[in-house]
Every structure is written in C-alpha cells, then in structure tokens.
Enzyme design. Structure first.
Site, PDB file in Angstrom:
ATOM      1  N   GLY A 119      36.850  33.359  46.812  1.00  0.00           N
ATOM      2  CA  GLY A 119      37.699  34.421  45.751  1.00  0.00           C
ATOM      3  C   GLY A 119      37.889  35.243  46.437  1.00  0.00           C
TER       4      GLY A 119
ATOM      5  CB  THR B 269      34.095  41.420  33.027  1.00  0.00           C
ATOM      6  OG1 THR B 269      34.106  40.592  33.381  1.00  0.00           O
ATOM      7  CG2 THR B 269      34.557  40.838  31.529  1.00  0.00           C
TER       8      THR B 269
ATOM      9  CG  ASP C 104      28.334  43.146  39.161  1.00  0.00           C
ATOM     10  OD1 ASP C 104      27.676  42.467  37.503  1.00  0.00           O
ATOM     11  OD2 ASP C 104      29.617  42.906  38.778  1.00  0.00           O
TER      12      ASP C 104
ATOM     13  N   GLY D  72      38.669  38.096  44.269  1.00  0.00           N
ATOM     14  CA  GLY D  72      38.318  39.711  43.675  1.00  0.00           C
ATOM     15  C   GLY D  72      37.560  40.646  43.723  1.00  0.00           C
TER      16      GLY D  72
ATOM     17  CE  LYS E 132      32.978  42.305  37.238  1.00  0.00           C
ATOM     18  NZ  LYS E 132      32.017  41.587  38.219  1.00  0.00           N
TER      19      LYS E 132
END
Length: 248
Positions: free
Chosen positions: A117, A52, A93, A119, A56
C-alpha cells in the site's frame, strides 16, 4: 464533549463501540464524501476527532499545527479543537502499531519489512519500521517503484504488513517468502483475510488490525480527555471486542 470518526464508507466501524468503553463522551460517525470535507472541518462542532480513510492526509492543511509524531508519519488520525477553535493534528496510529507489535511479540529491528500500500497508514508503518531500526523497508504498490508483479528481489522479506483495504483476495503468495517472522493485516473486518489464512496455514505469527484499532483509540481517547492511562486498558478493550457476547 462531542467526538467522532471522520471517513468515507465507514458504516462498518467499531470505533463507536471502542470509545464507549473508553470515555463518557458522545462519539459519532461522520461519513462524508470528499466535497463536504472543507465545510465540515470549518464548521462542525466536534471537540475531538479520529480520522480514517481517505482523509488522514487531507485533514492536515486544516490543522494549525502537527505533533512531532504526525509530522514524522505525514499522517493525522486524531484532531483536537482547543478553546480558541484551533485544530491540532496528532497521530496515534504510530504508538498503536508499536503496541500491536509488542502484543504479537515482535520487533522490526533488523527486519526486512514489506509494506503493501501507499496511503497514510503505509506511511505510519514505514515510520514505525524506521523508528524501531528495520534493516530495510520495501514499499509495494500498483504504481510505485516496486509493484506486485516485481517482488522476486524481495522474497527475503521477514515481515509483511498489508495496509491496503483489499480483504477478499491475495495480493501476493506467501509461499514465495521463506524467511517470514510475522504477517500483519491492518484490516479488522473481516477478522481473517486470505493473507492471514495463509500465514496461519504456514505457522507464521500473524495479527489482524483489531489490536491496532483498540490501541490507537486508547491513545486518542487519552488526548480527548487529557489523561494518560495504563496500556492495560487496551487488553481490556480487546477482550471485550473478542467476547462472543459482544456480537459481530
């Protein structure tokens, strides 16, 4: 078998509780600062690993190969060590987020999807939107081409997904968005963020990240154990996590 979750600042994580429901293996939290990542990936005796924030993408160079899904998402959240010690990067995911959409009764096909976001999780959500045939994908970040101060051209977005860790304030005002079909916040602690409060107040279908947590954990556990279990297991996990008897 030793498995666990690699991240930084993860004491809050429900992953040990989830994996205790999924398999008979040891599962630990590996909460490491960035300067310890290299030695950990080289020397830690794990068999399977969930990954996490903020690692990642940082773990990818340590993997001998990536699954097609991990390469597609440019993100690894599950690592397996084989019998020869080689590490293999996977991404659960993506199927986990697709399961969340089904659980919410939504599809991204034909939708204009706004992703908050920049990321690794944002990459995965964008990959899911692409996979399902979204009409448009808008990435919003502090320093990207579309910032939080430049949203007026995208008030016609039909799905908003927050992938940032911001949980205590509003990154945008939902009252500007008149076409919303769904709002998703990948955060699960707290269960109800200001963004989701606004969605609830407006009667917009919404979800926090708990279904994603349960689903991606199930798919990761299947990889750890070499199994392919029915997705009904995910509903059972969710029911257990949401039970008052389960605690906070």
């Amino acid at each position: 078998m030793l498995c666990g979750l690699l991240g930084h600042g993860i004491a809050y994580s429900l992953s040990p509780r989830v994996h205790a429901l999924l398999g008979d293996y040891d599962y630990e939290l590996f909460d490491l600062p960035p300067e310890e990542l290299r030695d950990f990936m080289a020397d830690a005796p794990f068999d399977g690993l969930n990954v996490t924030i903020p690692y990642k993408q940082a773990v990818m160079p340590y993997c001998s190969d990536l699954s097609m899904v991990a390469a597609f998402c440019n993100s690894v959240n599950t690592v397996l060590r084989d019998g020869d010690g080689y590490l293999h990067g996977h991404n659960t995911d993506l199927p986990g987020f697709l399961w969340l959409l089904t659980h919410l009764g939504q599809s991204l096909r034909g939708q204009k999807v706004m992703i908050l976001g920049s990321g690794a999780t944002a990459n995965t959500v964008a990959a899911a939107a692409q996979h399902q045939g979204a009409a448009d994908i808008v990435a919003v970040s502090r320093r990207g081409p579309v910032s939080y101060h430049d949203l007026s051209a995208h008030y016609d977005s039909t799905v908003i997904v927050n992938t940032t860790p911001v949980s205590d304030r509003r990154l945008l005002e939902l009252n500007h968005f008149s076409c919303l079909n769904a709002v998703i916040d990948v955060i699960y602690a707290p269960a109800q963020t200001p963004l989701l409060d606004d969605a609830h107040a407006r009667g917009i279908p919404y979800s926090n990240g708990l279904p994603l947590l349960a689903a991606q954990a199930k798919y990761a556990s299947d990889l750890f154990l070499g199994l392919t279990r029915d997705d009904a297991v995910i509903e059972e996990i969710l029911a257990s996590l949401r039970s008052p008897a389960a605690g906070a």
